[in-house]
Write a protein that holds these residues in place. Sequence first.
Motif, PDB file in Angstrom:
ATOM      1  N   PRO A   1       0.838  -1.214   0.000  1.00 42.78           N
ATOM      2  CA  PRO A   1       0.000   0.000   0.000  1.00 42.78           C
ATOM      3  C   PRO A   1       0.871   1.262   0.000  1.00 42.78           C
ATOM      4  CG  PRO A   1      -0.771  -1.577   1.631  1.00 42.78           C
ATOM      5  CD  PRO A   1       0.536  -2.103   1.129  1.00 42.78           C
ATOM      6  N   LYS A   2       0.391   2.307  -0.670  1.00 41.96           N
ATOM      7  CA  LYS A   2       1.131   3.562  -0.780  1.00 41.96           C
ATOM      8  C   LYS A   2       0.939   4.411   0.473  1.00 41.96           C
ATOM      9  CE  LYS A   2       0.768   3.915  -5.821  1.00 41.96           C
ATOM     10  NZ  LYS A   2       0.275   4.717  -6.953  1.00 41.96           N
ATOM     11  N   GLU A   3       1.971   5.191   0.800  1.00 38.77           N
ATOM     12  CA  GLU A   3       1.873   6.139   1.908  1.00 38.77           C
ATOM     13  C   GLU A   3       2.840   7.282   1.640  1.00 38.77           C
ATOM     14  OE1 GLU A   3       2.322   6.365   6.780  1.00 38.77           O
ATOM     15  OE2 GLU A   3       2.148   4.434   5.756  1.00 38.77           O
TER      16      GLU A   3
END
Length: 497
Positions: free
Chosen positions: A490-492
């Motif tokens: 997941p992107k952050e």
Amino acid sequence: MIIRIINNDFSKDYILQKIKPVIETGLIIYFLLRLLILVRHIYDVYFNPAIVFIGSFLILALSGAFLLMLPSATINGISFTNALFTSTSAVCVTGLAVVDTAKDYTIVGQSIILVLIQLGGIGILTFTSFFAFFFRGSSSFKEGLNTKDFIASEGLKDVFRAALNVVIFTLAIELIGALFVYFSISNVSNISNKLFFSIFHSISAFCNAGFSIFSSGMYDESIRFNYYMQWIIMLLIIFGGLGHNIIFNFYKYIKIYILELLNKKIIHKQVPIITLNTKIVIYTTLILLLGGWLFLFFSEYHNTLQEHQSVFGKITNAAFSSVTPRTAGFNVIDYATMTVPSLLFVIFLMWIGGSPASTAGGVKTSTFAIATLNFIAVARGKSRIQIFGRRLTSETVSRAFAILCLSLIIIGFGIMALLIFEPKGTPVLTVVFECFSAYSTVGLSMNFTPTITEPSKYVLIALMFLGRIGMLNLLFGILGQINHQFYEYPKENMLIN
């Protein structure tokens, strides 16, 4: 036996003394041919283009060091460290020297250095592919993969013909350059062997090596004001620093343009011939050359340019000082007398260097241009770089910033190492200048390299080697065998000010 019969009136010792250089040259050539065969063998037993590329330079540097330790190569002998330093500097086309190339090496030693410069400038992989194609008419698939990246070929179909063109183009330019240099020094009396001098400096200039068989380089009094020769050397440096792919791209454009001009029946195809890479490299090179010339002309007008009486002489000297930091390493001034602003600007030019797939070093003009364009795009709030009707990929931008960051990190470690190994009180700017010169394979010096300690020599050897092969290539070679993972986390976002 034939020579003994022809020279029957002379003693045996005299005849042996005369044929000794011929025998030694033959043995050296034989050794280098066997070295090419060794590289071909490495192709067959180990497949990793990056490691083979790096290994070829390492083998060539070590082999050159042992050749330079031959009794006939030097006047009074040489240590292994100094031989390895000279060999690495020649193979990495740098030009830094810890011993005097003019006084400490014989004609045999200087010839060995010249061959190392030629092999290092074009690349031993290119030469190996050239000989394989020339003698057999074909080469292996693995050789194609190994050579493809070094000569900037996009496909395997014509990779060996491209290698053939690179070698022929290089030798042709160097031959033409040698002829012009020869005629430019026809009136210089203190050059005994003008032919060897011309060939040596032509190859050294085109390969952006910076080696000279004058102790003071081109700052020698006999050629310091030979502006005609300086312009020849400048053109050779620029041709070598642009790279064969840029030259071939322009040749293709001119060829098609002339054919369409002469034959009106040919239908003009609306296909761009000049590539995006060529445009970026040419524009960046012109900006750096013109900007460097203007800056150094005004910055050094009342300093190093004062010894030149004519305006043309000042213009030539400033232009040469702008061209040579592009990893060439020839000096027409004493850099120890330069002003601090000029030295800082020269360091900046050395860091950028020449163009990809050329004989030059540095982070490369295209890398610097991409980073600059990315700065502008981010400042304008754009998520991508668009120029000349093309969009640069994110992988290209990431690679450019990786090269910039790695270069500064490596140079930084080199500066710290030299400050540790050198005596207390060594000027920091001098150390910084030498480290940037070594990593960017420039060869310019503030007369500091010949005085450095033994550990510092190995630091500069490492910087020259890493600068020539590229730290990113080394990391690709080491980490390239790791299996790719076909999934994403997941992107952050991170906070960046």
